[in-house]
Every structure is written in structure tokens, then in C-alpha cells.
Write a protein that holds these residues in place. Structure first.
Motif, PDB file in Angstrom:
ATOM      1  N   GLU A   1     -34.829 -27.637 -36.126  1.00  0.00           N
ATOM      2  CA  GLU A   1     -35.123 -26.607 -35.361  1.00  0.00           C
ATOM      3  C   GLU A   1     -35.458 -27.099 -33.887  1.00  0.00           C
ATOM      4  O   GLU A   1     -35.107 -26.524 -32.827  1.00  0.00           O
ATOM      5  CB  GLU A   1     -35.915 -25.813 -35.670  1.00  0.00           C
ATOM      6  N   GLU A   2     -36.349 -28.067 -33.728  1.00  0.00           N
ATOM      7  CA  GLU A   2     -36.886 -29.002 -32.678  1.00  0.00           C
ATOM      8  C   GLU A   2     -35.699 -29.363 -31.776  1.00  0.00           C
ATOM      9  O   GLU A   2     -35.268 -29.338 -30.606  1.00  0.00           O
ATOM     10  CB  GLU A   2     -37.911 -29.870 -32.764  1.00  0.00           C
ATOM     11  N   LEU A   3     -34.709 -30.204 -32.535  1.00  0.00           N
ATOM     12  CA  LEU A   3     -33.686 -31.010 -31.944  1.00  0.00           C
ATOM     13  C   LEU A   3     -32.779 -30.081 -31.352  1.00  0.00           C
ATOM     14  O   LEU A   3     -31.999 -30.086 -30.444  1.00  0.00           O
ATOM     15  CB  LEU A   3     -32.920 -31.675 -33.142  1.00  0.00           C
ATOM     16  N   LEU A   4     -32.342 -28.703 -32.118  1.00  0.00           N
ATOM     17  CA  LEU A   4     -31.593 -27.819 -31.410  1.00  0.00           C
ATOM     18  C   LEU A   4     -32.105 -27.218 -30.180  1.00  0.00           C
ATOM     19  O   LEU A   4     -31.300 -27.028 -29.405  1.00  0.00           O
ATOM     20  CB  LEU A   4     -31.236 -26.548 -32.700  1.00  0.00           C
ATOM     21  N   LYS A   5     -33.316 -26.971 -30.046  1.00  0.00           N
ATOM     22  CA  LYS A   5     -33.823 -26.439 -29.019  1.00  0.00           C
ATOM     23  C   LYS A   5     -33.726 -27.399 -27.730  1.00  0.00           C
ATOM     24  O   LYS A   5     -33.470 -27.265 -26.566  1.00  0.00           O
ATOM     25  CB  LYS A   5     -35.328 -26.223 -29.124  1.00  0.00           C
TER      26      LYS A   5
ATOM     27  N   ALA B   1     -24.082 -24.913 -34.823  1.00  0.00           N
ATOM     28  CA  ALA B   1     -25.254 -24.585 -34.707  1.00  0.00           C
ATOM     29  C   ALA B   1     -25.750 -25.029 -33.291  1.00  0.00           C
ATOM     30  O   ALA B   1     -26.561 -24.112 -32.540  1.00  0.00           O
ATOM     31  CB  ALA B   1     -26.283 -25.299 -35.496  1.00  0.00           C
ATOM     32  N   LYS B   2     -24.940 -26.008 -32.823  1.00  0.00           N
ATOM     33  CA  LYS B   2     -25.468 -26.467 -31.348  1.00  0.00           C
ATOM     34  C   LYS B   2     -24.839 -25.666 -30.424  1.00  0.00           C
ATOM     35  O   LYS B   2     -25.475 -25.268 -29.498  1.00  0.00           O
ATOM     36  CB  LYS B   2     -24.745 -28.082 -31.090  1.00  0.00           C
ATOM     37  N   TYR B   3     -23.628 -25.112 -30.791  1.00  0.00           N
ATOM     38  CA  TYR B   3     -22.776 -24.315 -29.852  1.00  0.00           C
ATOM     39  C   TYR B   3     -23.624 -22.843 -29.799  1.00  0.00           C
ATOM     40  O   TYR B   3     -23.842 -22.369 -28.522  1.00  0.00           O
ATOM     41  CB  TYR B   3     -21.734 -23.831 -30.495  1.00  0.00           C
ATOM     42  N   ASN B   4     -23.991 -22.433 -30.811  1.00  0.00           N
ATOM     43  CA  ASN B   4     -24.767 -21.058 -30.858  1.00  0.00           C
ATOM     44  C   ASN B   4     -26.037 -21.071 -30.016  1.00  0.00           C
ATOM     45  O   ASN B   4     -26.678 -20.267 -29.468  1.00  0.00           O
ATOM     46  CB  ASN B   4     -25.015 -20.642 -32.284  1.00  0.00           C
ATOM     47  N   ALA B   5     -26.779 -22.335 -30.224  1.00  0.00           N
ATOM     48  CA  ALA B   5     -28.160 -22.655 -29.724  1.00  0.00           C
ATOM     49  C   ALA B   5     -27.958 -22.573 -28.266  1.00  0.00           C
ATOM     50  O   ALA B   5     -28.778 -21.810 -27.229  1.00  0.00           O
ATOM     51  CB  ALA B   5     -28.877 -23.803 -30.304  1.00  0.00           C
ATOM     52  N   TRP B   6     -27.156 -23.309 -27.692  1.00  0.00           N
ATOM     53  CA  TRP B   6     -26.421 -23.329 -26.123  1.00  0.00           C
ATOM     54  C   TRP B   6     -26.120 -21.765 -25.404  1.00  0.00           C
ATOM     55  O   TRP B   6     -26.685 -21.399 -24.648  1.00  0.00           O
ATOM     56  CB  TRP B   6     -25.859 -24.429 -26.001  1.00  0.00           C
ATOM     57  N   LEU B   7     -25.378 -21.366 -26.436  1.00  0.00           N
ATOM     58  CA  LEU B   7     -24.754 -19.927 -26.062  1.00  0.00           C
ATOM     59  C   LEU B   7     -25.866 -18.973 -25.859  1.00  0.00           C
ATOM     60  O   LEU B   7     -26.104 -18.128 -25.055  1.00  0.00           O
ATOM     61  CB  LEU B   7     -23.949 -19.573 -27.089  1.00  0.00           C
ATOM     62  N   ALA B   8     -27.095 -18.919 -26.640  1.00  0.00           N
ATOM     63  CA  ALA B   8     -28.247 -18.155 -26.580  1.00  0.00           C
ATOM     64  C   ALA B   8     -28.890 -18.443 -25.321  1.00  0.00           C
ATOM     65  O   ALA B   8     -29.738 -17.239 -24.922  1.00  0.00           O
ATOM     66  CB  ALA B   8     -29.232 -18.417 -27.826  1.00  0.00           C
ATOM     67  N   LEU B   9     -28.792 -19.290 -24.642  1.00  0.00           N
ATOM     68  CA  LEU B   9     -29.562 -19.533 -23.237  1.00  0.00           C
ATOM     69  C   LEU B   9     -28.507 -19.049 -22.233  1.00  0.00           C
ATOM     70  O   LEU B   9     -29.093 -19.341 -20.832  1.00  0.00           O
ATOM     71  CB  LEU B   9     -29.782 -20.974 -23.197  1.00  0.00           C
ATOM     72  N   LYS B  10     -27.540 -18.500 -22.354  1.00  0.00           N
ATOM     73  CA  LYS B  10     -26.644 -17.879 -21.242  1.00  0.00           C
ATOM     74  C   LYS B  10     -27.393 -17.232 -20.268  1.00  0.00           C
ATOM     75  O   LYS B  10     -28.338 -16.222 -20.448  1.00  0.00           O
ATOM     76  CB  LYS B  10     -25.523 -17.040 -21.913  1.00  0.00           C
TER      77      LYS B  10
ATOM     78  N   ALA C   1     -34.346 -23.991 -17.281  1.00  0.00           N
ATOM     79  CA  ALA C   1     -34.009 -24.843 -18.573  1.00  0.00           C
ATOM     80  C   ALA C   1     -34.536 -26.086 -18.591  1.00  0.00           C
ATOM     81  O   ALA C   1     -35.093 -26.652 -19.536  1.00  0.00           O
ATOM     82  CB  ALA C   1     -32.442 -24.832 -18.733  1.00  0.00           C
ATOM     83  N   SER C   2     -34.292 -26.683 -17.428  1.00  0.00           N
ATOM     84  CA  SER C   2     -34.842 -28.218 -17.057  1.00  0.00           C
ATOM     85  C   SER C   2     -36.491 -28.254 -17.219  1.00  0.00           C
ATOM     86  O   SER C   2     -37.047 -29.135 -18.052  1.00  0.00           O
ATOM     87  CB  SER C   2     -34.701 -28.868 -15.697  1.00  0.00           C
ATOM     88  N   SER C   3     -37.119 -27.450 -16.756  1.00  0.00           N
ATOM     89  CA  SER C   3     -38.687 -27.250 -16.624  1.00  0.00           C
ATOM     90  C   SER C   3     -39.100 -26.877 -18.151  1.00  0.00           C
ATOM     91  O   SER C   3     -39.856 -27.529 -18.784  1.00  0.00           O
ATOM     92  CB  SER C   3     -39.210 -26.165 -16.053  1.00  0.00           C
ATOM     93  N   GLU C   4     -38.333 -26.120 -18.994  1.00  0.00           N
ATOM     94  CA  GLU C   4     -38.582 -25.850 -20.338  1.00  0.00           C
ATOM     95  C   GLU C   4     -38.499 -27.255 -21.027  1.00  0.00           C
ATOM     96  O   GLU C   4     -38.956 -27.232 -22.248  1.00  0.00           O
ATOM     97  CB  GLU C   4     -37.855 -24.602 -21.029  1.00  0.00           C
ATOM     98  N   TYR C   5     -37.232 -27.913 -21.017  1.00  0.00           N
ATOM     99  CA  TYR C   5     -37.030 -29.015 -21.660  1.00  0.00           C
ATOM    100  C   TYR C   5     -38.011 -29.940 -21.343  1.00  0.00           C
ATOM    101  O   TYR C   5     -38.506 -30.469 -22.594  1.00  0.00           O
ATOM    102  CB  TYR C   5     -35.579 -29.357 -21.072  1.00  0.00           C
ATOM    103  N   ILE C   6     -38.459 -30.329 -20.411  1.00  0.00           N
ATOM    104  CA  ILE C   6     -39.463 -31.230 -19.979  1.00  0.00           C
ATOM    105  C   ILE C   6     -40.863 -30.816 -20.649  1.00  0.00           C
ATOM    106  O   ILE C   6     -41.565 -31.711 -21.168  1.00  0.00           O
ATOM    107  CB  ILE C   6     -39.909 -31.205 -18.442  1.00  0.00           C
ATOM    108  N   GLU C   7     -41.263 -29.415 -20.572  1.00  0.00           N
ATOM    109  CA  GLU C   7     -42.574 -28.946 -21.306  1.00  0.00           C
ATOM    110  C   GLU C   7     -42.447 -29.118 -22.670  1.00  0.00           C
ATOM    111  O   GLU C   7     -43.322 -29.607 -23.316  1.00  0.00           O
ATOM    112  CB  GLU C   7     -42.533 -27.276 -21.056  1.00  0.00           C
ATOM    113  N   LEU C   8     -41.273 -28.933 -23.370  1.00  0.00           N
ATOM    114  CA  LEU C   8     -40.949 -29.212 -24.898  1.00  0.00           C
ATOM    115  C   LEU C   8     -40.843 -30.580 -25.228  1.00  0.00           C
ATOM    116  O   LEU C   8     -41.737 -31.076 -26.277  1.00  0.00           O
ATOM    117  CB  LEU C   8     -39.571 -28.484 -25.437  1.00  0.00           C
TER     118      LEU C   8
END
Length: 86
Positions: free
Chosen positions: A23-27, A54-63, A70-77
């Protein structure tokens, strides 16, 4: 150690001593793709490639999420996960 840029965050993930959960890897994947490429415009994977789906759907969910957000959230995560996996 904490990252302040996308490049630093990517480098920090390579120092993890154990693997994050699926789940963390997908995020991580979806936030990185949204931060670097924007909305997912690729074709949906077919067949029984469940990982790709799963990767496709996880990315699509951030449309619609802005690249900067997204960059800020990635760094925070990554900084949060560094406490667990380093």
C-alpha cells in the motif's frame, strides 16, 4: 535525515533498509508519477497483470492533483516512511 526536494526524497527511498508495504509502495509510485508526469493518460493494462493494474489505478486516482502538490505529498510521505524503514 529528511528530504526537502523530490530528488532528495527519491534518493532517500534508496536508503531504506526494509521494504515498505504494498500500500505504501503504491502511494509512493502514484505520487511520484503525478509529480513528474501529471495526470495518467496511458492505456489501462489488460490481462492478468494485477501489479500494473494496481499501479495504473493508484495513479489514476490522483487525476487533477497539481504536480507541486503531489511532489510535496511525496516528500512528506518519504520523510514519514524514513522513520519506519531506515
Amino acid at each position: 535525515m529528511s528530504a526537502t526536494s523530490l530528488d532528495e526524497a527519491v534518493a532517500l527511498t534508496k536508503k531504506f533498509t526494509s521494504k515498505p508495504s504494498n500500500e505504501e509502495l503504491l502511494k509512493l509510485y502514484s505520487l511520484y508519477k503525478q509529480a513528474t508526469e501529471g495526470d495518467n493518460t496511458s492505456e489501462r493494462p489488460g490481462g492478468f497483470d494485477f501489479v500494473a493494474a494496481a499501479k495504473y489505478n493508484a495513479w489514476l486516482a490522483l487525476k487533477g492533483k497539481e504536480k507541486d502538490e503531489a511532489s510535496s505529498e511525496y516528500i512528506e510521505l518519504v520523510n514519514t516512511l524514513a522513520g519506519k524503514y531506515m
